[in-house]
Design an enzyme around this catalytic site. Structure first.
Site, PDB file in Angstrom:
ATOM      1  N   ASP A  52      41.060  40.301  30.180  1.00 30.62           N
ATOM      2  CA  ASP A  52      41.616  41.649  29.997  1.00 30.62           C
ATOM      3  C   ASP A  52      43.065  41.554  29.512  1.00 30.62           C
ATOM      4  OD1 ASP A  52      42.784  40.882  32.366  1.00 30.62           O
ATOM      5  OD2 ASP A  52      42.234  42.674  33.493  1.00 30.62           O
ATOM      6  N   SER A  53      43.568  40.307  29.377  1.00 29.74           N
ATOM      7  CA  SER A  53      44.848  40.100  28.685  1.00 29.74           C
ATOM      8  C   SER A  53      44.784  40.662  27.267  1.00 29.74           C
ATOM      9  CB  SER A  53      45.195  38.604  28.645  1.00 29.74           C
ATOM     10  OG  SER A  53      44.111  37.851  28.142  1.00 29.74           O
ATOM     11  N   ASP A  91      36.008  39.353  31.536  1.00 31.75           N
ATOM     12  CA  ASP A  91      36.846  39.864  32.613  1.00 31.75           C
ATOM     13  C   ASP A  91      36.401  41.274  32.995  1.00 31.75           C
ATOM     14  OD1 ASP A  91      38.891  38.964  34.204  1.00 31.75           O
ATOM     15  OD2 ASP A  91      40.394  39.002  32.607  1.00 31.75           O
ATOM     16  N   LYS A 121      34.464  37.576  35.416  1.00 25.94           N
ATOM     17  CA  LYS A 121      35.575  37.173  36.277  1.00 25.94           C
ATOM     18  C   LYS A 121      36.181  38.434  36.885  1.00 25.94           C
ATOM     19  CE  LYS A 121      39.789  35.978  34.619  1.00 25.94           C
ATOM     20  NZ  LYS A 121      40.595  37.035  35.268  1.00 25.94           N
ATOM     21  N   GLU A 190      46.161  31.376  39.261  1.00 25.76           N
ATOM     22  CA  GLU A 190      47.224  31.750  38.311  1.00 25.76           C
ATOM     23  C   GLU A 190      48.581  31.782  39.013  1.00 25.76           C
ATOM     24  OE1 GLU A 190      46.491  35.169  35.827  1.00 25.76           O
ATOM     25  OE2 GLU A 190      48.527  35.111  34.994  1.00 25.76           O
TER      26      GLU A 190
HETATM   27  O1  KIV Z   1      43.012  38.050  31.233  1.00 22.83           O
HETATM   28  C1  KIV Z   1      43.242  36.837  31.120  1.00 22.83           C
HETATM   29  O2  KIV Z   1      43.486  36.303  30.047  1.00 22.83           O
HETATM   30  C2  KIV Z   1      43.219  36.038  32.341  1.00 22.83           C
HETATM   31  C3  KIV Z   1      43.671  34.615  32.261  1.00 22.83           C
HETATM   32  C4  KIV Z   1      45.114  34.552  32.038  1.00 22.83           C
HETATM   33  C5  KIV Z   1      43.229  33.828  33.431  1.00 22.83           C
HETATM   34  O3  KIV Z   1      42.863  36.532  33.362  1.00 22.83           O
END
Ligand code: KIV
Length: 293
Positions: A52-53, A91, A121, A190
């Site tokens: 979700d980044s 995510d 995730k 993290e």
């Molecule tokens: O959203 C994301 O990219 C993440 C990673 C940084 C683990 O959760």
């Protein structure tokens, strides 16, 4: 692992646990669209996280909080279309799993059934473990995520290293154990001090994937845009392996200069009319709209 082609059998959650047992570091990177997933797959990564980044890297938000399930469905499907070997993990965005286990199962199920992810995730430790248990029972492989969990940035008061004190370090070990007991197949750590991440990795039988958590984890994950120099902000834990942003800027500047100078398009970029068609066309001019020629 060495770089592999993108045509081998797809990595599974079992592959990752076998890699932990064998002591083979797991390589995970984020990707958000088909071309970036294809490139990551061709580079031989084991797993791709549709993080979700993407809210910050590609959608221009200043946090992950505004990312929606629809965003994740669209980007996950694009990543799946670009891969054949890497395990694709989607995510779960803010408020798609925290409200109730029932909603979590339904939303995660959509990421598998509609977008083609193999796993999801979600952020959180012991408090979210009962939800993880329900999801795993429903046939959904779940990767946990503890330490600095960006969806809780407003609770943490910023993007800070977690687990520095004894109490908070013990709480993180307990979070990791709770996720393992709930059936998670792996856990992202993290922004956790390296010593703590190494202890958690020793305590768990499932793999840990670190980001800003040191080499004692069973694998590493990095954000695509950080690795390639595509972002505007570079976190301390990231390493830039290429200056792709600079290369793109230079290329587009060259294109703009050539359009302005008339150097582009050149002869090799054109098609031509036969001379007799040019003649007939010129004879027919001027035309009026709808005129029968
Ligand atoms: O959203 C994301 O990219 C993440 C990673 C940084 C683990 O959760």
């Amino acid at each position: 692992m060495s770089a592999t082609t993108n045509t081998q059998a797809r990595v599974t959650t079992t592959t990752l646990s076998d890699m932990k047992v064998a002591g083979d570091p797991i390589v995970m990177v984020t990707a958000y669209d088909t071309p970036s997933a294809r490139l990551a797959g061709e580079a031989g990564v084991d797993a791709i996280l549709v993080g979700d980044s993407l809210g910050m890297t590609v959608l221009g938000y200043d946090s992950t909080l505004p990312v929606t399930l629809d965003d994740m469905l669209r980007h996950t499907a694009a990543v799946v279309r670009g891969t054949s070997r890497a395990l694709v993990i989607a995510d779960m965005p803010f408020l798609t799993f925290q409200v109730s286990p029932k909603e979590a199962v339904r939303n995660a199920g959509r990421l598998l059934a509609e977008a083609g992810a193999t796993a999801v995730k979600l952020e959180g430790g012991a408090s979210i473990a009962p939800t993880v248990e329900r999801m795993v029972a429903a046939g959904i492989p779940v990767m946990g995520h503890i330490g600095l969990t960006p969806q809780s940035v407003n609770v943490f008061g910023g993007f800070k290293v977690q687990g520095r004190e004894t109490d908070s370090a013990i709480a993180l070990v307990q979070d990791a154990l709770a996720l393992e007991a709930a059936g998670a197949f792996a856990v992202v750590l993290e922004l956790v001090p390296a010593e703590l991440a190494a202890i958690i990795s020793e305590e768990l039988s499932i793999p840990t994937i670190g980001i800003g958590a040191g080499a004692g984890c069973d694998g590493q994950v990095q954000v695509f845009h950080d690795l390639l120099g595509l972002g505007t902000f570079m976190p301390k834990h990231a390493k830039r392996y290429a200056a792709v942003g600079d290369a793109i800027r230079t290329a587009i500047s060259s294109y703009a200069a050539e359009v302005r100078s008339g150097a582009f398009p050149a002869e090799e970029h054109l098609s031509h009319l036969d001379a007799d068609v040019v003649g007939e066309l010129e004879t027919a001019l001027p035309l009026t709209p709808g005129e029968d020629v």
